[in-house]
Scaffold this active site. Structure first.
Site, PDB file in Angstrom:
ATOM      1  N   ASP A 173       2.669  -2.072 -10.667  1.00 19.07           N
ATOM      2  CA  ASP A 173       2.534  -0.758 -10.024  1.00 19.07           C
ATOM      3  C   ASP A 173       1.956   0.295 -10.952  1.00 19.07           C
ATOM      4  OD1 ASP A 173       3.719  -0.358  -7.077  1.00 19.07           O
ATOM      5  OD2 ASP A 173       4.635  -2.062  -8.062  1.00 19.07           O
ATOM      6  N   ARG A 187      12.339  -1.428 -10.560  1.00 17.11           N
ATOM      7  CA  ARG A 187      11.719  -1.784  -9.265  1.00 17.11           C
ATOM      8  C   ARG A 187      10.232  -2.095  -9.433  1.00 17.11           C
ATOM      9  NH1 ARG A 187      12.554   3.574  -9.446  1.00 17.11           N
ATOM     10  NH2 ARG A 187      10.663   4.843  -9.518  1.00 17.11           N
ATOM     11  N   ASN A 188       9.629  -1.570 -10.516  1.00 14.41           N
ATOM     12  CA  ASN A 188       8.208  -1.792 -10.782  1.00 14.41           C
ATOM     13  C   ASN A 188       7.965  -2.842 -11.855  1.00 14.41           C
ATOM     14  OD1 ASN A 188       7.389   0.047  -8.857  1.00 14.41           O
ATOM     15  ND2 ASN A 188       7.355   1.769 -10.271  1.00 14.41           N
ATOM     16  N   ILE A 228       5.958 -10.499   2.212  1.00 19.01           N
ATOM     17  CA  ILE A 228       7.062 -10.556   1.236  1.00 19.01           C
ATOM     18  C   ILE A 228       7.603  -9.169   0.900  1.00 19.01           C
ATOM     19  CG2 ILE A 228       6.526 -12.790   0.165  1.00 19.01           C
ATOM     20  CD1 ILE A 228       4.897 -11.336  -1.968  1.00 19.01           C
ATOM     21  N   ASP A 241       5.593   5.700 -14.159  1.00 19.11           N
ATOM     22  CA  ASP A 241       6.529   5.294 -13.101  1.00 19.11           C
ATOM     23  C   ASP A 241       7.254   4.006 -13.513  1.00 19.11           C
ATOM     24  OD1 ASP A 241       7.888   5.415 -10.711  1.00 19.11           O
ATOM     25  OD2 ASP A 241       6.258   4.619  -9.489  1.00 19.11           O
ATOM     26  N   GLY A 291       1.853   0.177   2.927  1.00 18.82           N
ATOM     27  CA  GLY A 291       1.410  -0.991   3.690  1.00 18.82           C
ATOM     28  C   GLY A 291       2.186  -2.226   3.269  1.00 18.82           C
ATOM     29  N   GLY A 344       5.710  -1.949   1.610  1.00 25.04           N
ATOM     30  CA  GLY A 344       5.655  -0.792   0.717  1.00 25.04           C
ATOM     31  C   GLY A 344       5.509   0.483   1.513  1.00 25.04           C
ATOM     32  N   GLU A 345       5.485   1.597   0.785  1.00 20.91           N
ATOM     33  CA  GLU A 345       5.320   2.905   1.425  1.00 20.91           C
ATOM     34  C   GLU A 345       3.941   3.008   2.073  1.00 20.91           C
ATOM     35  OE1 GLU A 345       5.314   7.577   0.043  1.00 20.91           O
ATOM     36  OE2 GLU A 345       6.054   6.082  -1.370  1.00 20.91           O
TER      37      GLU A 345
END
Length: 467
Positions: free
Chosen positions: A334, A320-321, A205, A316, A211, A208-209
């Protein structure tokens, strides 16, 4: 005196518990378990003081008495916790031999190769000797015999612990580096280590940076699994996992546990509607109204208020998180940068458009720098997922914000909400409000919004009256 049942904390579905004693002769409808077994709360029960629970090993379900359980304990943030306690870094062959004494069959360690930089050496005791196997790093993979290839050292050690392959003996006992603790052992003891055989893997789905993220099912529950194959990154993500074991709140994405198999797999509840920025962009004004936007803002604020109460700094926070659940609840996720300490010690790339000036300039992170980020997140929400500081370069953003520039209000943004953004962006951190104050002000904004009778506000349907 307060009755004991009133002192019992109510547990949400998905809470992990440990049995305090044996319950070997259950009544009809009850669950059998032994002391130390791990159980997952499935639902509340009409029977006072009882919950419906699932046994983490057998998968059986039944009623349990809440006084006979305790909540699974959180992991202590401990820098000595290691996913690779058998990795000794740059030591020589003779040093490795010295560490593997007295020689026992299957006693092993891994070291960096001094003769071949970039490669590793697997050192194994067998028949009173220590055998050194060069581990070649080739095409982003590791191999000893050029027939069996591995993505990482964890994967390799896991394989040779089960199969002899081309080495003299299976790996039986790791020689731990002094000062390290086995993360696998600690995760297992505290009940956070999950069983790979009980996980059904579904479709990917996200990428990510570090994996892939894929959907799955773990003992009947839909889950999201973040996979980290790189050894060094997996070790860094152990920090995120440790932090997440401490957190239980309706507006934070819940950790179910981790799996150690070909790297690290972080298993969380599945948030079916994806991240908030994409959720807003793909629906827009015609579908989502101001009441829903305020609902998302309040969800995030409550999650951050909880982190604030735990003295944790997210560092962070951005749309997006934030993930959106099936029933339209926004939850903060995250926690990779979340720390108790307020300085960045790990040369991370900071998200400039979301980071407070004092954090960018002096690496000073605090709840107040999270409040700054929350102001930017509010702007993202009320602009329906637009990129903050449109058409400005990162260099320009840094310079202009330091000089006092602040973004204008998004189109049709309620004036009260824009006022909140501006107080989040006060140059002096002490002048920014705490999250509990922000929540109170947002609740006031929600009160100003009136919905027509029967109108829905959180399922993606615009109300008849708007806001």
């Amino acid at each position: 005196m307060i009755p004991l049942l009133l002192l019992q904390m109510s547990w949400a579905a998905g809470t992990q518990c440990v049995a305090k004693g044996d319950h070997r002769k259950p009544k009809p409808g009850e669950l059998a378990y032994q002391k130390g077994d791990f159980l997952t709360i499935v639902d509340t029960s009409t029977k006072k003081g009882y919950y419906k629970a699932r046994h983490n090993t057998t998968g059986e379900e039944g009623l349990v008495n809440s006084t006979k359980l305790r909540e699974r304990e959180a992991l202590r943030v401990d820098p000595s916790l290691s996913l690779m306690p058998w990795f000794h870094g740059k030591i020589s062959g003779p040093e490795a031999v010295g560490k593997l004494q007295p020689a026992e069959d299957g006693l092993f360690l891994v070291r960096e190769s001094i003769r071949h930089p970039g490669d590793y050496v697997l050192c194994v005791s067998f028949s009173g000797e220590v055998i050194h196997y060069r581990v070649i790093y080739q095409d982003n993979k590791l191999t000893i015999d050029k027939t069996q290839y591995f993505y990482n050292l964890i994967d390799m050690i896991e394989f040779y612990s089960k199969h002899k392959g081309s080495i003299a003996t299976t790996l039986l006992k790791p020689k731990q580096k002094q000062g390290t603790k086995s993360a696998e052992l600690e995760l297992s003891k505290t009940g956070w280590l999950l069983d790979i055989t009980k996980l059904k893997q579904g479709e990917t789905i996200g990428e990510g940076e570090f994996g892939a993220v894929y959907e799955g099912e773990y003992m009947g529950q839909r889950v999201a699994v973040k996979t980290i194959k790189c050894d060094v990154t997996a070790q860094a993500f152990l920090q995120e996992t440790t932090v997440m074991t401490k957190l239980q709140h309706k507006n934070l994405v819940r950790l179910l546990g981790v799996i150690l198999h070909k790297g690290l797999h972080i298993v969380t509840e599945l948030m079916t509607k994806g991240n908030l920025v994409n959720f807003l962009r793909t629906r827009g004004r015609s579908v989502i109204n101001s009441v829903q936007l305020l609902g998302f803002a309040l969800d995030v604020c409550e999650g951050m208020e909880y982190l604030e109460s735990k003295k944790l700094v997210h560092r962070d926070l951005a749309a997006r998180n934030v993930l959106v659940s099936d029933d339209g609840v926004a939850k903060v996720s995250d926690f990779g940068l979340t720390k108790l300490d307020l300085k960045v010690s790990d040369n991370v790339k900071l998200p400039i458009k979301w980071t407070a000036p004092e954090a960018l300039k002096k690496e000073k992170f605090s709840t107040k720098s999270d409040v700054w980020s929350y102001g930017v997140l509010l702007w993202e929400i009320f602009s329906y997922g637009r990129q903050p500081y449109p058409k400005m370069s990162l260099k320009e953003v840094k310079e202009r914000v330091e000089g006092g520039y602040r973004m204008e209000a998004p189109e049709e943004c309620p004036s009260g909400v824009y006022a909140l953004m501006k107080i989040c962006w006060e140059q002096e951190p002490r002048r920014r409000p705490a999250f509990h104050k922000l929540r109170e002000k947002l609740e006031g904004e929600v009160g100003k919004c009136s919905l027509s009778p029967g109108a829905e506000c959180r399922d993606g349907i615009r109300s008849a009256s708007g806001c």
